[in-house]
Design an enzyme around this catalytic site. Structure first.
Site, PDB file in Angstrom:
ATOM      1  N   LYS A  92       0.806  -1.222   0.000  1.00  0.00           N
ATOM      2  CA  LYS A  92       0.000   0.000   0.000  1.00  0.00           C
ATOM      3  C   LYS A  92       0.843   1.278   0.000  1.00  0.00           C
ATOM      4  O   LYS A  92       0.436   2.295  -0.526  1.00  0.00           O
ATOM      5  CB  LYS A  92      -0.935   0.012   1.203  1.00  0.00           C
ATOM      6  CG  LYS A  92      -1.943  -1.134   1.197  1.00  0.00           C
ATOM      7  CD  LYS A  92      -3.322  -0.618   0.941  1.00  0.00           C
ATOM      8  CE  LYS A  92      -4.342  -1.701   0.635  1.00  0.00           C
ATOM      9  NZ  LYS A  92      -4.259  -2.926   1.410  1.00  0.00           N
ATOM     10  N   GLU A 114      -9.595   6.656   2.880  1.00  0.00           N
ATOM     11  CA  GLU A 114     -10.469   5.699   3.550  1.00  0.00           C
ATOM     12  C   GLU A 114      -9.613   4.500   3.913  1.00  0.00           C
ATOM     13  O   GLU A 114      -8.555   4.286   3.320  1.00  0.00           O
ATOM     14  CB  GLU A 114     -11.587   5.251   2.606  1.00  0.00           C
ATOM     15  CG  GLU A 114     -11.243   4.070   1.683  1.00  0.00           C
ATOM     16  CD  GLU A 114     -10.148   4.361   0.670  1.00  0.00           C
ATOM     17  OE1 GLU A 114      -9.919   5.546   0.351  1.00  0.00           O
ATOM     18  OE2 GLU A 114      -9.499   3.399   0.197  1.00  0.00           O
ATOM     19  N   SER A 380       1.729  -9.859  -0.801  1.00  0.00           N
ATOM     20  CA  SER A 380       1.404  -8.428  -0.710  1.00  0.00           C
ATOM     21  C   SER A 380       1.656  -7.809   0.658  1.00  0.00           C
ATOM     22  O   SER A 380       1.797  -6.590   0.758  1.00  0.00           O
ATOM     23  CB  SER A 380      -0.055  -8.215  -1.107  1.00  0.00           C
ATOM     24  OG  SER A 380      -0.916  -9.037  -0.336  1.00  0.00           O
TER      25      SER A 380
HETATM   26  C1  LIG Z   1      -5.152  -4.010   1.250  1.00  0.00           C
HETATM   27  C2  LIG Z   1      -4.440  -5.279   1.034  1.00  0.00           C
HETATM   28  C3  LIG Z   1      -4.781  -6.147  -0.020  1.00  0.00           C
HETATM   29  C4  LIG Z   1      -5.966  -5.934  -0.921  1.00  0.00           C
HETATM   30  O1  LIG Z   1      -5.896  -4.802  -1.732  1.00  0.00           O
HETATM   31  P1  LIG Z   1      -5.601  -4.870  -3.277  1.00  0.00           P
HETATM   32  O2  LIG Z   1      -5.921  -3.499  -3.750  1.00  0.00           O
HETATM   33  O3  LIG Z   1      -6.471  -5.920  -3.867  1.00  0.00           O
HETATM   34  O4  LIG Z   1      -4.161  -5.200  -3.417  1.00  0.00           O
HETATM   35  C5  LIG Z   1      -4.021  -7.285  -0.219  1.00  0.00           C
HETATM   36  N1  LIG Z   1      -2.989  -7.573   0.590  1.00  0.00           N
HETATM   37  C6  LIG Z   1      -2.633  -6.778   1.629  1.00  0.00           C
HETATM   38  C7  LIG Z   1      -1.488  -7.175   2.479  1.00  0.00           C
HETATM   39  C8  LIG Z   1      -3.344  -5.610   1.885  1.00  0.00           C
HETATM   40  O5  LIG Z   1      -2.988  -4.822   2.912  1.00  0.00           O
END
Ligand SMILES: *Cc1c(COP(=O)(O)O)cnc(C)c1O
Length: 397
Positions: A92, A114, A380
């Site tokens: 993020k 948000e 992620s």
């Molecule tokens: C917010 C988040 C997501 C989901 O958001 P995307 O916009 O689909 O990437 C996925 N993995 C993590 C670790 C997150 O914090």
């Protein structure tokens, strides 16, 4: 084919998806943002500043790790792109930092955002602290309770967290509230949206800021494997930003399958999951047309996922386009799969993943691919934030 860099069209459309379904007061701001981004995305000074902070503050490039023991267990070649090692613990920050820099260039004096689980709120509050921008984060009241540590983090970083008490008191209502604030404050305020969703130009802006994931990973993969590309590139899909960030470097390449993994929750009944691409229908939410979970009257459905970051009834319009065009495939993994994936990666690789990308690992545990397949996974984020949830679900202490 360079689809992802040529779309959307001038009206912000990915095929029939995307666009701008917003109150008229927001159109000038969206126009200004689209024009500014068209210039800045190619501006040498802006790119150099973002690159410098990405390296010295965020910790980019993030490494790519071969998951040896999991690979041996499943019969695949699994590689992990380590966004869990980026500052604040997820991808993020790539978007939040880029947009905060953009807001400064636009002369905006105030940032709003948000957040659902709080990861985007923390990333935005972090970027705002770094750059000296005041920051207000809208968060569903329910989420402020479920994710109390992230509320403390945001406050420590100097942000004001505003609990939203409408509707189900979660992410969807927080986005509504942020859009309402923005409509009233747009001359002084920039809205840092947290995923590749919302009205044009947000889906393209966020994609351009997240594509660093795949742009790093593709040469990392070929460097580690003697020049090869992965057979499969996969990521979890909530709004879709980490997946688009990874896919963009590979989209349209013959022989590479792009697979997005949605949250299958507790089951396939409406309200029990967040699988908008695999079970939803086109509709309009938060200013854009895309796949959406809705009831027979077209009302946006309630959703459930064990991971707050995937708990959203819509999805970015570019994914809708990639799905229909057959350029990417989408599958879903259940809460239980995610818990299995969470434990598998923790125990066999020494990496505690966030529950969001644990869906991808959980899906792989079912061995859905041919033996010997090479798989590049977007990891992620890290799982510290999810320990309480996992502990409660597994009834361990
Ligand atoms: C917010 C988040 C997501 C989901 O958001 P995307 O916009 O689909 O990437 C996925 N993995 C993590 C670790 C997150 O914090």
């Amino acid at each position: 084919m360079t689809i992802a860099t040529t779309l959307p069209d001038a009206r912000g459309r990915f095929g029939t998806y995307g666009g701008r379904y917003v109150p008229e007061v927001l159109i000038p701001a969206l126009d200004e943002l689209a024009e500014a981004w068209a210039e800045l995305r190619a501006d040498a000074g802006f790119r150099a500043e973002l690159a410098r902070l990405s390296e010295t503050f965020v910790g980019r490039p993030t490494p790519m790790t071969r998951a040896d023991r999991l690979s041996a267990r499943l019969g695949y070649e699994i590689w992990l792109k380590r966004e869990d090692l980026a500052h604040t613990g997820a991808h993020k920050i790539n978007n939040a930092l880029g947009q905060a820099l953009l807001a400064k260039r636009l002369g905006k004096e105030r940032i709003i955002a948000e957040t659902g689980a709080g990861m985007h709120g923390v990333a935005t509050a972090t970027a705002c602290a770094l750059l000296g921008l005041p920051c207000v984060v809208y968060m569903g009241e329910e989420d402020t309770r479920r994710q109390a540590p992230n509320v403390s983090r945001m406050e420590l970083l100097g942000a004001e967290v505003v609990p939203v008490t409408a509707g189900s008191r979660t992410l969807k209502e927080a986005v509504n509230e942020a859009l309402r604030d923005w409509a009233a404050s747009v001359r002084t305020t920039h809205y840092i949206i947290g995923s590749v969703v919302g009205p044009h130009p947000f889906p393209v802006l966020v994609r351009d800021l997240q594509r660093v994931i795949g742009d790093e990973a593709r040469p990392q993969f070929s460097g580690a494997t003697g020049g090869a590309d992965p057979d499969v590139v996969t990521a979890c899909v909530g709004g879709g930003s980490n997946a688009i960030g990874m896919f963009t470097a590979f989209v349209g390449t013959p022989g590479i399958r792009l697979i997005g993994v949605e949250a299958g929750g507790r089951g396939s009944r409406l309200g029990e999951h967040c699988s908008s691409l695999t079970q939803g229908h086109p509709g309009i939410l938060h200013g854009a047309m895309s796949y959406l979970l809705q009831d027979d009257d077209g009302q946006v459905a309630r959703t459930h996922s064990i991971s707050a970051g995937l708990d959203y009834p819509g999805v970015g319009p570019e994914h809708a386009y990639l799905r229909d065009a057959g350029l990417a495939e989408y599958v879903s993994a259940s809460d239980e799969d995610a818990l299995d994936g969470f434990q598998a990666l923790s125990g066999s690789e020494g990496i505690i993943p966030a529950l969001e990308p644990a869906h991808v690992i959980g899906w792989l545990l079912h061995r859905p691919l041919e033996p010997g397949t090479s798989v590049l996974v977007c990891l992620s984020g890290r799982g510290d934030k999810d320990l309480d949830t996992v502990r409660a679900s597994l009834r361990i202490s």
